[in-house]
Design an enzyme around this catalytic site. Structure first.
Site, PDB file in Angstrom:
ATOM      1  N   THR B  52       0.763  -1.234   0.000  1.00 38.91           N
ATOM      2  CA  THR B  52       0.000   0.000   0.000  1.00 38.91           C
ATOM      3  C   THR B  52       0.805   1.301   0.000  1.00 38.91           C
ATOM      4  O   THR B  52       1.216   1.721  -1.071  1.00 38.91           O
ATOM      5  CB  THR B  52      -1.053  -0.032   1.108  1.00 38.91           C
ATOM      6  OG1 THR B  52      -0.469  -0.648   2.233  1.00 38.91           O
ATOM      7  CG2 THR B  52      -2.238  -0.835   0.679  1.00 38.91           C
ATOM      8  N   THR B  53       1.045   1.931   1.135  1.00 35.62           N
ATOM      9  CA  THR B  53       1.470   3.336   1.062  1.00 35.62           C
ATOM     10  C   THR B  53       2.985   3.547   1.118  1.00 35.62           C
ATOM     11  O   THR B  53       3.664   2.978   1.972  1.00 35.62           O
ATOM     12  CB  THR B  53       0.802   4.130   2.200  1.00 35.62           C
ATOM     13  OG1 THR B  53      -0.592   3.867   2.148  1.00 35.62           O
ATOM     14  CG2 THR B  53       1.044   5.608   2.059  1.00 35.62           C
TER      15      THR B  53
END
Lengths: 225, 273
Positions: B52-53
């Site tokens: 994800t991030t």
């Protein structure tokens, strides 16, 4: 139809070997030796850009003498072999022994099957670890492989240089000591080589994953002073 | 394996990708294998881990890149300790968001490509050259991206010629965009970007930049279920790396842990809002 002259196979091989040896003897020599921190490679090479010594993989270095375009082709092929193997399997699976074997096969094949043998001698050096000593694989133009754990000399005049160097060799010597002896042995009794005439690189245990390190003129001079 | 010697007109040059293509036939054969199966339905079931991030920002001496540790399969947490920030070579870092499998493989290929070039040519690629190489790899992944296996990296490094840190972002088609100050990608990227935007100043110190990156990931995890926050129970903290003129360096886990704990403490003393 003309019938080719019969030439004995012994004569063919001898002619090819003489041809290759003559080509190699024209170039300058190179010494590979172990020292306490790893492996030292020292070549007489006035060029700053056409290298004789190069990195192959994390713990493996390459050195060649003889005809530049021929050993450079072998160098690039070695990098390709090692990188492909490391990418396909794992970085730990790349070793100098298998690389030395494929070099030997190739050189042997060219020597027996091609018109002209390669006029090169190459060295594949692998940095040892706690379990295994450093290894130097010296491979000749006809595919002969010699495996050394101490030092080896490539190129023309190798015997005389090896004798001079062997008199001073110690397995656990420091880098400056090894370098000084290598320079002395390469120069011989009549010539004093300066740092500008040399190409020097090490496989050093303290360098982390990529052990190869090329010493520039400043680093050579500081090691010698 | 035999020695890979090529005729002059077939020589793959210093490119490792070209070399693999020569040796194994077309690299995209991997892709074709996927295409014949009903990959699309597999992906919509979200059975493939996704990372994800990732956030990157510039500071006075270089760049910092940080990534959370979570990978998700749909609404499940697939891995709690995945690493998504890597050194591409000595002077650059790459962070990945998207389908974890192809992304990690792309990073491995990218790392090998840069090192291969360096060894064959005897010089390193320029930072821009590295960024363009990555762009080409993303483009070659396009057919997989169309089926849901999107890989979008964030690339940043120290430009040895210009002596500055630079950040590059990408889209799925391989489009390459340079960011001036900061950027964040992945499902929590929007929240991370907003946090960095509010806290960013020119010429921050390294420590300030590291703290801002940690807080950006914290805020992203607060809003986005696919982003993992600092896990004080298990002792899992973001992976953070810096690239300066001295090269790539991982920020010590103890330093990240201390900064994360301080952030959490300041949040709870403020009443948890």
């Amino acid at each position: 139809m003309t019938v080719p002259f019969y030439v004995a196979p012994e004569q063919v091989m001898k002619d090819r070997a003489d041809y290759a040896r003559k080509g190699i003897a024209r170039g300058r020599s190179l010494i590979g030796t172990v020292f306490e921190g790893g492996v030292l490679l020292c070549a007489e090479n006035p060029s700053r850009s056409l290298h004789k010594i190069s990195e192959i993989y994390d713990r493996i270095a390459f050195a060649g003498v003889g005809k530049y375009n021929e050993f450079d082709q072998l160098r690039v092929a070695g990098i390709r072999h090692a990188d492909t193997k490391g990418f396909t399997y794992s970085r730990d699976d790349v070793d100098a022994r298998s690389l030395a074997n494929v070099y030997a096969q190739y050189l042997g094949q060219v020597f027996t099957h091609e018109m002209k043998p390669l006029e090169v001698e190459i060295l594949v050096a692998e940095l040892g670890n706690s379990d295994q000593p450093s290894q130097l694989f010296h491979i000749l133009y006809d595919g002969t492989v010699m495996d050394e754990n101490s030092f080896t000399v490539l190129g023309g005049d190798a015997e005389a240089i090896a004798e001079r160097f062997g008199n001073e060799f110690m397995p656990d010597w420091s880098l400056p000591d090894a370098l000084k002896s290598a320079i002395k042995a390469l120069g011989g009794p009549d010539r004093a080589l300066s740092s500008r005439d040399l190409e020097v690189a090490v496989l050093n245990r303290s360098n982390g994953r990529r052990a190869f390190d090329r010493l520039d003129i400043k680093a050579i001079e500081s090691a010698l002073s | 394996m035999t020695l890979p010697i090529f005729q002059a007109h077939e020589d793959p040059g210093p490119s490792f990708v070209n070399l693999l293509t020569k040796q194994r036939g077309n690299l995209s054969s991997h892709v074709n294998r996927f295409e014949s199966s009903n990959l699309e339905s597999m992906v919509t079931k979200a059975s493939i881990p996704h990372g994800t991030t990732i956030v990157a920002l510039r500071y006075s001496d270089g760049i910092v890149m940080a990534g959370d540790r979570r990978a998700t399969e749909g609404n499940f947490i697939a891995h709690r300790r995945i690493e998504k920030v890597f050194s591409a070579d000595k002077y650059s870092a790459v962070g990945i968001a998207g389908a974890a499998g192809p992304a990690v493989e792309m990073v491995r290929l990218f790392q090998t490509q840069l090192e291969h070039y360096e060894k064959v040519e005897g010089v390193t690629l320029s930072l821009e050259g590295k960024a363009n190489q990555l762009s080409q790899m993303i483009r070659s992944n396009l057919s997989m991206a169309m089926q849901g296996l999107v890989v979008v990296p964030l690339f940043a490094g120290w430009d040895l010629q210009r002596r500055i840190g630079r950040i590059f972002t990408y889209d799925v088609t391989g489009g390459r965009y340079e960011e001036v100050a900061y950027h964040a990608i992945g499902s929590g990227g929007k929240d991370a970007r907003t946090t960095v935007k509010l806290g960013f100043r020119d010429a921050m110190t390294r420590d300030e930049a590291v703290r801002l990156a940690i807080s950006a990931l914290y805020e992203a995890a607060d809003e986005d279920s696919a982003t993992g926050g600092p896990d004080l129970v298990r002792g899992i903290y973001p992976i953070i790396a810096t690239v300066e003129r001295t090269g790539f360096a991982r920020v010590e886990e103890s330093e990240v842990a201390a900064a994360s704990q301080a952030l959490v403490a300041s949040k709870s003393s403020a009443g948890g809002n």
